[in-house]
Structures are given as C-alpha cells and as structure tokens.
Design a protein around this motif. Structure first.
Motif, PDB file in Angstrom:
ATOM      1  N   SER A  58     -17.602 -11.703   4.781  1.00  0.00           N
ATOM      2  CA  SER A  58     -16.576 -11.837   5.814  1.00  0.00           C
ATOM      3  C   SER A  58     -16.311 -10.539   6.569  1.00  0.00           C
ATOM      4  CB  SER A  58     -15.256 -12.313   5.194  1.00  0.00           C
ATOM      5  OG  SER A  58     -15.421 -13.586   4.623  1.00  0.00           O
ATOM      6  N   PHE A  59     -16.555  -9.402   5.910  1.00  0.00           N
ATOM      7  CA  PHE A  59     -16.189  -8.112   6.494  1.00  0.00           C
ATOM      8  C   PHE A  59     -17.314  -7.093   6.357  1.00  0.00           C
ATOM      9  CE2 PHE A  59     -12.251  -9.909   4.594  1.00  0.00           C
ATOM     10  CZ  PHE A  59     -11.535 -10.138   5.761  1.00  0.00           C
ATOM     11  N   ASP A  60     -17.373  -6.194   7.319  1.00  0.00           N
ATOM     12  CA  ASP A  60     -18.183  -4.980   7.218  1.00  0.00           C
ATOM     13  C   ASP A  60     -17.218  -3.806   7.258  1.00  0.00           C
ATOM     14  OD1 ASP A  60     -20.555  -6.439   7.290  1.00  0.00           O
ATOM     15  OD2 ASP A  60     -20.872  -6.129   9.441  1.00  0.00           O
ATOM     16  N   ILE A  61     -17.354  -2.870   6.338  1.00  0.00           N
ATOM     17  CA  ILE A  61     -16.513  -1.673   6.355  1.00  0.00           C
ATOM     18  C   ILE A  61     -17.049  -0.723   7.417  1.00  0.00           C
ATOM     19  CG2 ILE A  61     -15.754   0.352   5.052  1.00  0.00           C
ATOM     20  CD1 ILE A  61     -15.870  -1.390   2.528  1.00  0.00           C
ATOM     21  N   VAL A  62     -16.161  -0.229   8.263  1.00  0.00           N
ATOM     22  CA  VAL A  62     -16.506   0.727   9.306  1.00  0.00           C
ATOM     23  C   VAL A  62     -16.100   2.131   8.869  1.00  0.00           C
ATOM     24  CG1 VAL A  62     -16.074   1.428  11.704  1.00  0.00           C
ATOM     25  CG2 VAL A  62     -16.239  -1.010  11.120  1.00  0.00           C
ATOM     26  N   GLU A  63     -14.871   2.242   8.344  1.00  0.00           N
ATOM     27  CA  GLU A  63     -14.339   3.561   8.028  1.00  0.00           C
ATOM     28  C   GLU A  63     -13.143   3.415   7.091  1.00  0.00           C
ATOM     29  OE1 GLU A  63     -12.855   7.529  10.507  1.00  0.00           O
ATOM     30  OE2 GLU A  63     -13.254   5.672  11.580  1.00  0.00           O
ATOM     31  N   THR A  64     -12.926   4.454   6.278  1.00  0.00           N
ATOM     32  CA  THR A  64     -11.733   4.518   5.440  1.00  0.00           C
ATOM     33  C   THR A  64     -11.092   5.896   5.608  1.00  0.00           C
ATOM     34  OG1 THR A  64     -12.800   5.404   3.459  1.00  0.00           O
ATOM     35  CG2 THR A  64     -12.796   3.006   3.704  1.00  0.00           C
ATOM     36  N   ALA A  65      -9.826   5.968   5.291  1.00  0.00           N
ATOM     37  CA  ALA A  65      -9.064   7.218   5.365  1.00  0.00           C
ATOM     38  C   ALA A  65      -8.842   7.770   3.963  1.00  0.00           C
ATOM     39  CB  ALA A  65      -7.712   6.951   6.032  1.00  0.00           C
ATOM     40  N   PRO A  66      -8.428   9.042   3.868  1.00  0.00           N
ATOM     41  CA  PRO A  66      -7.972   9.535   2.561  1.00  0.00           C
ATOM     42  C   PRO A  66      -6.772   8.707   2.112  1.00  0.00           C
ATOM     43  CG  PRO A  66      -7.984  11.308   4.197  1.00  0.00           C
ATOM     44  CD  PRO A  66      -8.290  10.034   4.914  1.00  0.00           C
ATOM     45  N   ILE A  67      -6.412   8.847   0.862  1.00  0.00           N
ATOM     46  CA  ILE A  67      -5.307   8.072   0.283  1.00  0.00           C
ATOM     47  C   ILE A  67      -4.058   8.943   0.228  1.00  0.00           C
ATOM     48  CG2 ILE A  67      -4.514   6.869  -1.781  1.00  0.00           C
ATOM     49  CD1 ILE A  67      -7.559   6.292  -2.328  1.00  0.00           C
ATOM     50  N   LEU A  68      -2.951   8.376   0.673  1.00  0.00           N
ATOM     51  CA  LEU A  68      -1.669   9.076   0.692  1.00  0.00           C
ATOM     52  C   LEU A  68      -0.789   8.575  -0.449  1.00  0.00           C
ATOM     53  CD1 LEU A  68       0.311  10.970   2.304  1.00  0.00           C
ATOM     54  CD2 LEU A  68       1.166   8.860   3.364  1.00  0.00           C
ATOM     55  N   LYS A  69      -0.277   9.500  -1.255  1.00  0.00           N
ATOM     56  CA  LYS A  69       0.735   9.147  -2.258  1.00  0.00           C
ATOM     57  C   LYS A  69       2.089   9.448  -1.630  1.00  0.00           C
ATOM     58  CE  LYS A  69       2.236   9.902  -7.006  1.00  0.00           C
ATOM     59  NZ  LYS A  69       2.070  10.715  -8.211  1.00  0.00           N
ATOM     60  N   ASN A  70       2.983   8.454  -1.632  1.00  0.00           N
ATOM     61  CA  ASN A  70       4.269   8.601  -0.973  1.00  0.00           C
ATOM     62  C   ASN A  70       5.354   7.787  -1.679  1.00  0.00           C
ATOM     63  OD1 ASN A  70       2.387   6.616   0.575  1.00  0.00           O
ATOM     64  ND2 ASN A  70       4.436   5.824   0.894  1.00  0.00           N
ATOM     65  N   PRO A  71       6.616   8.193  -1.503  1.00  0.00           N
ATOM     66  CA  PRO A  71       7.714   7.471  -2.152  1.00  0.00           C
ATOM     67  C   PRO A  71       7.854   6.057  -1.598  1.00  0.00           C
ATOM     68  CG  PRO A  71       8.470   9.578  -1.249  1.00  0.00           C
ATOM     69  CD  PRO A  71       7.080   9.348  -0.750  1.00  0.00           C
ATOM     70  N   PRO A  72       8.404   5.156  -2.405  1.00  0.00           N
ATOM     71  CA  PRO A  72       8.634   3.790  -1.930  1.00  0.00           C
ATOM     72  C   PRO A  72       9.758   3.770  -0.891  1.00  0.00           C
ATOM     73  CG  PRO A  72       9.643   4.078  -4.074  1.00  0.00           C
ATOM     74  CD  PRO A  72       8.886   5.344  -3.779  1.00  0.00           C
ATOM     75  N   PHE A  73       9.817   2.698  -0.116  1.00  0.00           N
ATOM     76  CA  PHE A  73      10.963   2.476   0.764  1.00  0.00           C
ATOM     77  C   PHE A  73      11.427   1.056   0.534  1.00  0.00           C
ATOM     78  CE2 PHE A  73       7.237   1.469   3.296  1.00  0.00           C
ATOM     79  CZ  PHE A  73       7.568   0.244   3.837  1.00  0.00           C
ATOM     80  N   GLY A  74      12.598   0.724   1.028  1.00  0.00           N
ATOM     81  CA  GLY A  74      13.174  -0.584   0.729  1.00  0.00           C
ATOM     82  C   GLY A  74      13.741  -0.545  -0.675  1.00  0.00           C
ATOM     83  N   TYR A  75      13.060  -1.174  -1.607  1.00  0.00           N
ATOM     84  CA  TYR A  75      13.436  -1.135  -3.019  1.00  0.00           C
ATOM     85  C   TYR A  75      12.929   0.181  -3.601  1.00  0.00           C
ATOM     86  CZ  TYR A  75      13.564  -2.348  -7.969  1.00  0.00           C
ATOM     87  OH  TYR A  75      13.799  -2.342  -9.330  1.00  0.00           O
ATOM     88  N   LEU A  76      13.849   1.068  -3.991  1.00  0.00           N
ATOM     89  CA  LEU A  76      13.475   2.441  -4.363  1.00  0.00           C
ATOM     90  C   LEU A  76      13.216   2.652  -5.852  1.00  0.00           C
ATOM     91  CD1 LEU A  76      15.986   4.371  -2.062  1.00  0.00           C
ATOM     92  CD2 LEU A  76      13.612   3.719  -1.599  1.00  0.00           C
ATOM     93  N   ASP A  77      13.669   1.739  -6.708  1.00  0.00           N
ATOM     94  CA  ASP A  77      13.545   1.914  -8.157  1.00  0.00           C
ATOM     95  C   ASP A  77      12.170   1.444  -8.633  1.00  0.00           C
ATOM     96  OD1 ASP A  77      14.193   2.511 -10.774  1.00  0.00           O
ATOM     97  OD2 ASP A  77      15.267   0.623 -11.110  1.00  0.00           O
TER      98      ASP A  77
END
Length: 162
Positions: A58-77
């Motif tokens: 169904s898909f061909d991968i074109v490109e990926t980005a580095p991975i970002l670790k970040n705090p949650p939003f909305g539900y914070l716990d």
C-alpha cells in the motif's frame, strides 16, 4: 539541520530515522504521516513499523525524520512521547489510507482508552498531497499540527515537500 531544542526535548538518531529513499516511487499520492507513541519500547516499535511499511504494497517510504522525545500534552500523567514524521507514497485515497493506518495501529496493539491516553502507536495523516479534506472521521491537514512541537520539529528535517 540544527534545531534549537529546549531542555525537555531530545532528538534521537537511530536505524531508519532519519532515512531518505533513493529509488523513485511511481505511486500517485504523497502522505506526510505523524507517528507517535509512549508505551513500551517505542524506538524499537518505530523500527518495526518502518520494516512493516517497507514490506507493504500500500505504501512506499520516501523519507523519515529523526525521532523527538517530548512531554505529553492534554492528559499529562503519562510518560514522555516519541514522535517522528514518515513521508509515504500511495495509490490509496485519504479514507482508504486511514483505514489501512488504523489496522496498522491495531496490529501494533493500539488501545483507545480515553482522549490523549498513553499509546503504543499513533499514526496521524498530517498532509495528503496538497488537499483539504473535511469529514467527521478525518481532517486534512491534521487539526492543530501547526501548534505542536511534536510535529513541527521532526517536520523541519523533511526535504520531501508536497
């Protein structure tokens, strides 16, 4: 590319992230996919997702980005999130792509317990070609993507533009 990150954000460079495919895809449509998760070994799961998508018809991968670790939003716990962008080519229409992506989330044990709950894998269509698509179950471009560091920072590394 240098991106200034605050103390609560961190970039990860692992196998397949970032990645840029050298072979041209002849599929018609380009999808910018937001990928996230915060349950279990998310970095390993992202690599497994990459392999799964690479084998997909169904898909061909074109490109990926580095991975970002970040705090949650909305539900914070809950634990911090890992987020990235994957650019795909497909012949599917938006509603068909969404259906396939929801099946992939389920395969990777996604549970929808409540809004903004912890998750093993979250796949969001951020852009689909240059279209605007408004249905009850799918809005493209993704609502509020432009307000989220979890999308904008990985997106800043993407060279493949619609």
């Amino acid at each position: 590319m240098k991106v200034a990150l605050s103390d609560n954000l961190k970039l990860y460079y692992i196998k397949y992230f970032p990645y840029k495919e050298k072979k041209r895809s002849f599929k018609k449509h380009i999808i910018t996919l937001g990928v996230g998760g915060n349950v279990g070994n998310v970095l390993k799961r992202f690599q497994q997702l990459y392999i799964y998508l690479k084998k997909s018809n169904s898909f061909d991968i074109v490109e990926t980005a580095p991975i970002l670790k970040n705090p949650p939003f909305g539900y914070l716990d809950q634990p911090d999130f890992f987020n990235t962008i994957i650019v795909l080519k497909t012949n599917l229409l938006p509603h068909q792509a969404l259906k396939v992506l929801l099946r992939i989330e389920k395969k990777f044990k996604r549970k929808r317990e409540f809004k903004d709950s912890p998750r093993t894998l979250d796949l969001d269509i951020i852009f689909f070609d240059k279209i605007f698509y408004f249905k009850k179950y799918l809005i493209i471009p993704h609502k509020d993507y432009h307000k989220r560091e979890s999308v904008l920072i990985p997106l800043s590394f993407i060279e493949s533009r619609v």
